[in-house]
Design an enzyme around this catalytic site. Structure first.
Site, PDB file in Angstrom:
ATOM      1  N   LYS A 110       0.859  -1.187   0.000  1.00  0.00           N
ATOM      2  CA  LYS A 110       0.000   0.000   0.000  1.00  0.00           C
ATOM      3  C   LYS A 110       0.892   1.232   0.000  1.00  0.00           C
ATOM      4  O   LYS A 110       1.875   1.290   0.748  1.00  0.00           O
ATOM      5  CB  LYS A 110      -0.944   0.012   1.209  1.00  0.00           C
ATOM      6  CG  LYS A 110      -1.827   1.260   1.249  1.00  0.00           C
ATOM      7  CD  LYS A 110      -2.987   1.108   2.226  1.00  0.00           C
ATOM      8  CE  LYS A 110      -2.619   1.207   3.671  1.00  0.00           C
ATOM      9  NZ  LYS A 110      -1.932   2.460   4.062  1.00  0.00           N
ATOM     10  N   GLU A 179      -9.200   7.551   3.238  1.00  0.00           N
ATOM     11  CA  GLU A 179      -9.211   7.787   4.687  1.00  0.00           C
ATOM     12  C   GLU A 179      -9.720   9.194   5.009  1.00  0.00           C
ATOM     13  O   GLU A 179      -9.211  10.190   4.463  1.00  0.00           O
ATOM     14  CB  GLU A 179      -7.790   7.589   5.248  1.00  0.00           C
ATOM     15  CG  GLU A 179      -7.699   7.832   6.745  1.00  0.00           C
ATOM     16  CD  GLU A 179      -6.441   7.270   7.394  1.00  0.00           C
ATOM     17  OE1 GLU A 179      -5.662   6.571   6.716  1.00  0.00           O
ATOM     18  OE2 GLU A 179      -6.252   7.532   8.597  1.00  0.00           O
TER      19      GLU A 179
HETATM   20  O1  KIV Z   1      -1.275   2.135   8.679  1.00  0.00           O
HETATM   21  C1  KIV Z   1      -2.476   1.842   8.740  1.00  0.00           C
HETATM   22  O2  KIV Z   1      -2.946   1.206   9.688  1.00  0.00           O
HETATM   23  C2  KIV Z   1      -3.338   2.273   7.660  1.00  0.00           C
HETATM   24  C3  KIV Z   1      -4.820   2.060   7.801  1.00  0.00           C
HETATM   25  C4  KIV Z   1      -5.368   2.844   8.906  1.00  0.00           C
HETATM   26  C5  KIV Z   1      -5.533   2.289   6.527  1.00  0.00           C
HETATM   27  O3  KIV Z   1      -2.872   2.784   6.703  1.00  0.00           O
END
Ligand code: KIV
Length: 271
Positions: A110, A179
């Site tokens: 991600k 988010e």
């Molecule tokens: O780092 C994380 O936990 C996240 C989520 C809150 C989406 O990016």
């Protein structure tokens, strides 16, 4: 859920649940649950290491926790977060972080934001490491944003988020985390994109929801207002610890051994 389930996702599809995990114990519980996929989020810098923000996460830390999670989770997609600055030092260092996370067991990464690193996102996708985008309140941008605030409130910033979401899809992202954006904006982006949109603090109309596990279990401090706590974890764990403490001090734990123990080589000492 596997990566191919994301590729084959057709809207409106079944809602997707994603949960963070950073360690073997909680990851193994997530593994046995119905939750669809697991995110080794850089929030581990705060939740597991007590830092004030996610900026303290490093590639090494992310790989260490990803490996622990991967030992527990089989058959669900494991997504590893690319930490602060890891996509901003050029392609080589970015690919080294991708490689470290992949070797630790992540099947996707991600990446927060887009501006200035779209080419790196495209390269990672073309290198066969699936990329989940992350827009809206991107905690790695804390210093620029000046706090954890809802994003996309005015027309201009909302339009920019829509454009960025479409661009991430065009670059090949298989899903998008949105988010802390207003519900109506999240709904609009969710409708516009073919890839699933997973919300956090983004209202009801996204294709899925993600939460930090320690937040929803009530284990970690005061959670953001959008979090639903499914367990009063801190209270329950504190009660268990206090019960242990009391029993140790009262001599109630350990209890007197039952008959079988009398046959043990230490039986004499126990009498
Ligand atoms: O780092 C994380 O936990 C996240 C989520 C809150 C989406 O990016």
């Amino acid at each position: 859920m596997k990566i191919t389930d994301f590729y084959n996702y057709r809207k409106p599809g079944p809602k997707i649940s994603m949960i963070t995990a950073y360690d073997y114990t909680l990851a193994s519980i997530a593994a046995g649950s119905g939750v669809d996929c697991v995110l080794v989020g850089d929030s581990l810098a705060m939740v597991m290491h007590g830092h004030p923000s996610t900026l303290a996460a490093t590639p090494e830390l992310m790989a260490l926790h990803t490996a622990a999670v991967a030992r527990a989770v089989k058959g669900k997609l494991i997504v590893g977060d690319m930490p602060f600055l890891s996509v901003r030092k050029g392609l080589g260092p970015a690919m080294e972080t991708v490689e470290a996370l992949a070797r630790a067991g992540a099947q996707a990464v991600k990446i927060e934001g887009l501006d200035g690193h779209g080419d790196i996102i495209a390269h990672i996708v073309q290198s066969d490491m699936p990329v989940m985008g992350h827009l809206g309140l991107t905690p790695q941008s804390l210093n620029r944003l000046g706090g954890y605030k809802t994003q996309g409130r005015d027309q201009a910033s909302a339009e920019k988020l829509v454009e960025q979401a479409l661009e991430l899809e065009r670059l090949g992202c298989f899903a998008l985390v949105l988010e802390c954006v207003p519900e109506a904006l999240a709904a609009r982006i969710t409708q516009l994109l073919k890839i699933p949109v997973i919300g956090i603090g983004a209202g009801r109309h996204t294709d899925g929801q993600v939460l930090v596990m320690q937040d929803m279990l009530g284990l970690y401090g005061e959670p953001p207002s959008f979090v639903k706590q499914y367990l009063e974890g801190r209270r329950l764990v504190t009660e268990a610890l206090n019960a242990f403490d009391l029993e140790v001090k009262e001599g109630a734990f350990p209890a007197k051994p039952k008959k079988a123990a009398a046959e043990s080589p230490y039986a004499l000492a126990e009498k």
